[in-house]
Design a protein around this motif. Structure first.
Motif, short mmCIF file in Angstrom:
data_model
loop_
_atom_site.label_atom_id
_atom_site.label_comp_id
_atom_site.label_asym_id
_atom_site.label_seq_id
_atom_site.Cartn_x
_atom_site.Cartn_y
_atom_site.Cartn_z
N CYS A 27 0.69 -0.92 -0.20
CA CYS A 27 -0.09 0.26 -0.18
C CYS A 27 0.77 1.26 -0.17
CB CYS A 27 -1.27 0.12 1.09
SG CYS A 27 -2.34 1.75 1.26
N LEU A 29 0.04 4.06 0.81
CA LEU A 29 0.10 4.60 2.01
C LEU A 29 0.44 4.22 3.57
CD1 LEU A 29 -3.34 6.42 2.11
CD2 LEU A 29 -1.06 7.40 1.17
N CYS A 30 0.56 3.48 3.69
CA CYS A 30 0.95 2.11 4.69
C CYS A 30 2.21 1.20 5.29
CB CYS A 30 -0.54 2.22 5.61
SG CYS A 30 -1.35 0.13 4.95
N LEU A 40 -4.56 0.07 -2.78
CA LEU A 40 -4.29 0.94 -1.66
C LEU A 40 -4.54 -0.47 -0.55
CD1 LEU A 40 -6.35 4.87 -1.26
CD2 LEU A 40 -3.36 3.99 -1.88
N CYS A 41 -4.93 -0.75 0.14
CA CYS A 41 -5.05 -1.61 1.60
C CYS A 41 -6.89 -0.91 1.96
CB CYS A 41 -4.43 -1.95 2.55
SG CYS A 41 -4.50 -0.04 3.80
N SER A 43 -8.41 -0.45 4.73
CA SER A 43 -8.07 0.87 5.89
C SER A 43 -7.73 2.02 4.92
CB SER A 43 -6.74 0.77 6.69
OG SER A 43 -7.62 -1.07 7.68
N CYS A 44 -6.78 2.24 4.31
CA CYS A 44 -5.64 2.75 3.54
C CYS A 44 -7.44 3.73 2.65
CB CYS A 44 -5.31 3.37 2.61
SG CYS A 44 -3.73 3.23 4.41
N TRP A 45 -8.23 2.76 2.24
CA TRP A 45 -9.22 2.93 1.02
C TRP A 45 -10.15 3.60 1.59
CZ3 TRP A 45 -9.92 3.97 -4.18
CH2 TRP A 45 -11.56 3.67 -4.71
N GLU A 47 -10.15 5.26 4.35
CA GLU A 47 -10.11 6.77 4.94
C GLU A 47 -10.47 8.63 3.46
OE1 GLU A 47 -6.70 7.55 6.88
OE2 GLU A 47 -5.97 5.97 7.49
N ALA A 96 -5.65 11.68 4.26
CA ALA A 96 -5.30 10.60 3.41
C ALA A 96 -4.91 10.85 1.80
CB ALA A 96 -6.49 9.33 3.57
N ARG A 99 -1.51 12.57 1.65
CA ARG A 99 -0.47 11.65 1.48
C ARG A 99 -0.81 11.21 0.34
NH1 ARG A 99 -1.33 7.49 5.44
NH2 ARG A 99 -3.02 8.65 5.63
N LEU A 100 -1.71 10.49 -0.41
CA LEU A 100 -1.53 9.70 -1.60
C LEU A 100 -0.59 11.15 -2.41
CD1 LEU A 100 -4.44 8.29 -2.43
CD2 LEU A 100 -2.04 7.58 -2.94
#
Length: 268
Positions: A27, A29-30, A40-41, A43-45, A47, A96, A99-100
């Protein structure tokens, strides 16, 4: 899709399992392991904030639940009717999406353009018989030289790959370098951008009489976007719609956090 792009896609499909074995998908992000690259994973999706209905008929600003959409306009558009033909934003600006964007633009992870572009393409309708021009917000040559790429141009290319229009990467040029706009008042931003962006003479015929989709990574105050719209309309564009990955809504933020987020977003 051209022959070269078809070959590239076939090549990627064939060697994707080997690449994933050597470089396991993560991912962006994380860093957690995911099934395949370009996503994305979970959890990040979750967000990311994806704008939807109800929304302003003119600018797609989200309304609170219970307010009718359709032809209803937000207070901002009623007070100052927009010159654009609408805003298609893949996400609303939050931690989120920030950060992307930072990873993509300042972290030089240009492979993220594919993922961001897919989300943006989902917000655009299928083109008609005459496709719109996909025009990226331009960078001044010195900033382009320092960064090495125009993040908006890469996103516009991705939208072209998804069949959303005809790419016109040089339909706008930035003739003069402009200072950071964050923190400036509206009139100061207008002065800084006066005469900075224009349609070059060699591309005026292409723009004249066409619908245009103006492409950028982040939409903040709209000062740069407004300068682009002015240049495109002066060159004869029929309509100008804005498509961005993330849109900053200052009214959804508070106090110092709003100023900090807006400043970070404006670092183009």
């Amino acid at each position: 899709m051209g022959r070269a792009e078809k070959f590239s896609a076939s090549f990627s499909r064939v060697f994707a399992p080997l690449i994933d074995l050597v470089y396991p998908p993560r991912c962006p992000l994380c860093g957690v392991a995911i099934a395949e690259n370009g996503g994305l994973c979970g959890s990040c999706w979750a967000e990311l904030v994806i704008p939807g209905e109800p929304a302003c008929a003119s600018c797609s600003r989200p309304f609170p639940p219970g307010i009718a959409g359709g032809t209803t306009q937000c207070a901002v558009c009623l007070h100052d009717p927009p010159r654009h033909a609408g805003i298609a934003a893949a996400t609303l600006y939050n931690d989120a999406s920030r950060r992307l964007i930072l990873a993509y633009k300042h972290g030089r992870k240009i492979a993220l353009a594919g993922q961001l572009g897919r989300l943006m393409a989902a917000k655009l309708p299928e083109p008609g018989e005459v496709p719109p021009l996909l025009v990226p917000v331009p960078l001044h040559r010195w900033r382009l030289w320092r960064r090495g790429f125009n993040q908006a141009a890469l996103l516009a290319h991705e939208l072209t790959r998804h069949g959303k229009g005809e790419l016109a990467v040089d339909a706008l040029v930035r003739r003069k370098a402009t200072p950071m706009l964050g923190g400036m008042r509206r009139k100061a931003r207008q002065r800084a951008l006066s005469g900075a962006i224009e349609v070059p003479r060699r591309r005026a015929e292409l723009v004249r009489g066409r619908d245009v989709i103006l492409v950028d990574d982040v939409l903040t105050s709209g000062a740069t976007t407004s300068a682009c719209i002015t240049a495109l309309q002066k060159a004869g564009a029929v309509t100008v719609k804005i498509c961005c990955f993330s849109r900053v809504l200052d009214e959804s933020l508070h106090g110092d956090a709003a100023a900090a987020v807006t400043m970070r977003a404006r670092k183009t």
